[in-house]
Scaffold this active site. Structure first.
Site, PDB file in Angstrom:
ATOM      1  N   SER A   1      38.694  38.981  42.674  1.00  0.00           N
ATOM      2  CA  SER A   1      39.063  38.905  41.260  1.00  0.00           C
ATOM      3  C   SER A   1      40.320  38.062  41.110  1.00  0.00           C
ATOM      4  O   SER A   1      41.232  38.148  41.946  1.00  0.00           O
ATOM      5  CB  SER A   1      39.328  40.308  40.711  1.00  0.00           C
ATOM      6  OG  SER A   1      39.856  40.231  39.405  1.00  0.00           O
TER       7      SER A   1
ATOM      8  N   ARG B   1      46.473  38.554  27.215  1.00  0.00           N
ATOM      9  CA  ARG B   1      47.659  37.856  27.733  1.00  0.00           C
ATOM     10  C   ARG B   1      48.792  37.818  26.720  1.00  0.00           C
ATOM     11  O   ARG B   1      49.955  38.030  27.062  1.00  0.00           O
ATOM     12  CB  ARG B   1      47.260  36.433  28.136  1.00  0.00           C
ATOM     13  CG  ARG B   1      46.501  36.440  29.450  1.00  0.00           C
ATOM     14  CD  ARG B   1      45.766  35.136  29.682  1.00  0.00           C
ATOM     15  NE  ARG B   1      45.192  35.132  31.018  1.00  0.00           N
ATOM     16  CZ  ARG B   1      44.141  35.869  31.397  1.00  0.00           C
ATOM     17  NH1 ARG B   1      43.554  36.678  30.536  1.00  0.00           N
ATOM     18  NH2 ARG B   1      43.692  35.812  32.639  1.00  0.00           N
TER      19      ARG B   1
ATOM     20  N   LYS C   1      33.588  46.968  23.742  1.00  0.00           N
ATOM     21  CA  LYS C   1      34.605  46.605  24.747  1.00  0.00           C
ATOM     22  C   LYS C   1      35.177  45.224  24.458  1.00  0.00           C
ATOM     23  O   LYS C   1      36.380  45.011  24.530  1.00  0.00           O
ATOM     24  CB  LYS C   1      34.002  46.632  26.148  1.00  0.00           C
ATOM     25  CG  LYS C   1      34.989  46.206  27.226  1.00  0.00           C
ATOM     26  CD  LYS C   1      34.366  46.280  28.605  1.00  0.00           C
ATOM     27  CE  LYS C   1      35.044  45.386  29.599  1.00  0.00           C
ATOM     28  NZ  LYS C   1      36.410  45.702  29.975  1.00  0.00           N
TER      29      LYS C   1
ATOM     30  N   ASP D   1      32.074  34.927  32.616  1.00  0.00           N
ATOM     31  CA  ASP D   1      31.717  35.890  31.565  1.00  0.00           C
ATOM     32  C   ASP D   1      30.602  35.383  30.641  1.00  0.00           C
ATOM     33  O   ASP D   1      30.218  36.074  29.696  1.00  0.00           O
ATOM     34  CB  ASP D   1      32.954  36.253  30.728  1.00  0.00           C
ATOM     35  CG  ASP D   1      33.893  37.180  31.495  1.00  0.00           C
ATOM     36  OD1 ASP D   1      33.491  37.737  32.535  1.00  0.00           O
ATOM     37  OD2 ASP D   1      35.054  37.341  31.051  1.00  0.00           O
TER      38      ASP D   1
ATOM     39  N   ARG E   1      26.432  43.025  37.946  1.00  0.00           N
ATOM     40  CA  ARG E   1      25.743  42.098  37.035  1.00  0.00           C
ATOM     41  C   ARG E   1      24.729  41.201  37.756  1.00  0.00           C
ATOM     42  O   ARG E   1      24.083  40.386  37.099  1.00  0.00           O
ATOM     43  CB  ARG E   1      26.764  41.246  36.264  1.00  0.00           C
ATOM     44  CG  ARG E   1      27.528  42.031  35.232  1.00  0.00           C
ATOM     45  CD  ARG E   1      28.460  41.138  34.420  1.00  0.00           C
ATOM     46  NE  ARG E   1      29.257  41.950  33.510  1.00  0.00           N
ATOM     47  CZ  ARG E   1      30.395  41.560  32.969  1.00  0.00           C
ATOM     48  NH1 ARG E   1      30.874  40.344  33.246  1.00  0.00           N
ATOM     49  NH2 ARG E   1      31.054  42.355  32.160  1.00  0.00           N
TER      50      ARG E   1
HETATM   51  O1  S3P Z   1      41.878  37.521  33.611  1.00  0.00           O
HETATM   52  C1  S3P Z   1      41.061  37.918  32.780  1.00  0.00           C
HETATM   53  O2  S3P Z   1      41.392  38.231  31.615  1.00  0.00           O
HETATM   54  C2  S3P Z   1      39.641  38.022  33.187  1.00  0.00           C
HETATM   55  C3  S3P Z   1      39.226  37.510  34.396  1.00  0.00           C
HETATM   56  C4  S3P Z   1      37.817  37.542  34.847  1.00  0.00           C
HETATM   57  O3  S3P Z   1      37.685  38.533  35.849  1.00  0.00           O
HETATM   58  P1  S3P Z   1      37.700  38.214  37.451  1.00  0.00           P
HETATM   59  O4  S3P Z   1      38.919  37.454  37.745  1.00  0.00           O
HETATM   60  O5  S3P Z   1      37.684  39.581  38.041  1.00  0.00           O
HETATM   61  O6  S3P Z   1      36.460  37.418  37.723  1.00  0.00           O
HETATM   62  C5  S3P Z   1      36.880  37.875  33.695  1.00  0.00           C
HETATM   63  O7  S3P Z   1      35.605  38.216  34.187  1.00  0.00           O
HETATM   64  C6  S3P Z   1      37.384  39.002  32.846  1.00  0.00           C
HETATM   65  O8  S3P Z   1      36.531  39.254  31.774  1.00  0.00           O
HETATM   66  C7  S3P Z   1      38.732  38.687  32.251  1.00  0.00           C
HETATM   67  C1  PEP Z   2      34.569  41.684  33.311  1.00  0.00           C
HETATM   68  C2  PEP Z   2      35.032  41.738  32.089  1.00  0.00           C
HETATM   69  O1  PEP Z   2      36.195  42.338  31.703  1.00  0.00           O
HETATM   70  P1  PEP Z   2      37.324  43.117  32.528  1.00  0.00           P
HETATM   71  O2  PEP Z   2      37.318  42.627  33.942  1.00  0.00           O
HETATM   72  O3  PEP Z   2      38.589  42.783  31.817  1.00  0.00           O
HETATM   73  O4  PEP Z   2      36.978  44.572  32.440  1.00  0.00           O
HETATM   74  C3  PEP Z   2      34.306  41.068  30.972  1.00  0.00           C
HETATM   75  O5  PEP Z   2      34.882  40.971  29.873  1.00  0.00           O
HETATM   76  O6  PEP Z   2      33.166  40.624  31.150  1.00  0.00           O
END
Ligand code: S3P
Ligand code: PEP
Length: 436
Positions: free
Chosen positions: A167, A30, A412, A312, A343
């Protein structure tokens, strides 16, 4: 560390020591985006060193941002509201990066998105975001909502509907875009709103960069007035709760004493709840300011929780649940199927192969804890950093070592994960792998 590698994680009699939490993945994403959207120079203190951060930096450079590393900080010279048109971006395997930048691509006359991770990010859906951008007048082309994607702007604001049940990243992308549109944007979230934590992190980031937003308490309607600018700032990336949840869970299931520093008490990361979940399981966790200390080895008990609140951290907490007495269920976690791997099903597969009992429904994952875990197998990391962390934790408490394939994917989000485990006394062997 070699480019590609497997790891063998050995059983640990105890874990002991202190580590500093790695920088937050979500805040790094962000802050770098908001910095790039600003005119002038932003200092981002203590930025993540993960693959996803590098993927984002690479994309933002293509769009015209300039980066200078200064020790653990990154100076970002932004391009303001005008990313360079006619470029191709490769967000590699970073979902949040891909989705946020796709929304911002509506500011360009054309941006193409590709990925070199066809089996992971290449399979993840973006259709709900692309539909929202089309409502605003963007021309979009995609492979049934998947990469490769072409987005052609410009777009006009006012109001947009977006499905929020697969998401939160689609909505976050639209929030980043909104202040740069002349008329701003009123965003209506449809369906179940998943991952509210990251949405609040996005709203907070805009505020830090001087952008006004208004959101209903339930996040159903988010309004961002138009014609605003992101203002360059000095920001500090807080510690990462999702990655640290793995260390805290590891410490809870082994004897010893582990302290993780730099975990802010008042933080919008939903995975902060992992602390409370482990406590509710019976683990001995104490907070002293920004440090959390776990005295491990206490018996754990199963529980039932809404896992979407700490999406997460579900994999790390599943490893703890595999040591707890009874059946633990994570409810409301359907979106876990849409991450770097499935997952839910992929976790269940690996748990079953390890001799654990696990169940799944479309939107839940359950595991029944055991006192004894044999180990001694090779487990598949499924190209997913969070699966690799979960399997590592299971190995720490198994009778025999577990080898995890494709362990380089840890980079990652958490390149120092194995280093941190070693610092706590774990034995981790790295086996370089040649691709065939
Ligand atoms: O906005 C973000 O930075 C994220 C939102 C989440 O995803 P979802 O919104 O798809 O659940 C999370 O799992 C991901 O690791 C990072
Ligand atoms: C889902 C993840 O990341 P992203 O959606 O940003 O790939 C994560 O960090 O577990």
């Amino acid at each position: 560390m070699p480019e590609r590698f497997d790891v063998t994680v050995h059983p640990a009699r105890e874990l002991r020591g202190t580590v500093t939490a790695q920088p937050s993945k979500n805040y790094t994403t962000r802050y770098l985006i908001a910095a790039a959207l600003s005119e002038g120079t932003t200092r981002v203190r203590g930025v993540a060193t993960s693959d996803d951060r590098h993927a984002l930096q690479e994309c933002l450079e293509v769009w015209g941002a300039r980066f200078t590393a200064e020790g653990p900080d990154l100076l970002v010279e932004g391009f303001g509201g005008q990313p360079r048109s006619g470029q191709t971006l490769n967000p590699h395997n970073a979902g949040a990066v891909a989705r946020f930048l796709m929304a911002l691509a509506a500011l360009t006359s054309r941006t193409d998105f590709v990925t070199d991770h066809p089996d992971s990010l290449g399979r993840r859906p973006h259709g709900d975001l692309l539909d929202a951008l089309a409502q605003l007048g963007a021309r979009v082309q995609s492979d049934s909502g998947r990469l490769p994607v072409r987005i052609e702007g410009p777009v006009q604001g006012e109001a947009v509907r977006v499905r929020a049940s697969a998401s939160s990243q689609y909505t976050s992308g639209l929030i980043f875009l909104a202040p740069l549109l002349e008329q701003g944007l009123e965003i209506h979230l449809e369906g179940d709103i998943k991952s509210p934590g990251p949405l609040r992190q996005t709203l907070h980031t805009l505020e830090v960069f001087g952008v006004r937003t208004e959101a209903n308490a339930d996040l159903r309607r988010i309004r961002v007035p138009g014609g605003q600018r992101y203002r360059a700032a000095e920001v500090t990336v807080p510690g990462d709760y999702p990655g640290s949840a793995a260390l805290l869970a590891a410490a809870a299931i082994r004897p010893g004493e582990v302290t993780v520093r730099n975990l802010l008490e008042h933080d919008l990361q939903g995975e902060r709840e992992a602390v409370e979940v482990l406590q509710a399981m019976g683990a001995d966790l104490r907070r002293d300011g920004d440090a959390i200390t776990v005295r491990g080895g206490r018996p754990l008990r199963a529980l039932r929780r809404d896992g979407d609140r700490f999406t997460d951290a579900v994999q790390a907490l599943t490893a703890a649940a595999a040591s707890a007495q009874g059946e633990t269920t994570w409810e409301n976690v359907a979106t876990l199927r849409l991450k770097e791997c499935d997952r839910i099903s992929d976790t269940r597969t690996e748990l079953l192969r390890l001799g654990l009992e696990a169940r799944e429904t479309e939107s839940s994952l359950s595991v029944i804890g055991t006192d004894r875990l044999e180990g001694g197998i090779t487990a598949d990391g499924h190209g997913d950093h969070r699966m690799i962390m979960m399997l590592s934790l299971l190995a720490l408490r198994a009778e025999r070592p577990i080898t995890i394939t494709g362990a380089e994917h840890i980079r990652k989000s958490y390149p120092d994960f194995f280093g941190h485990l070693r610092r706590l006394g774990a034995q981790v062997e790295v086996h370089p792998r040649q691709e065939t």
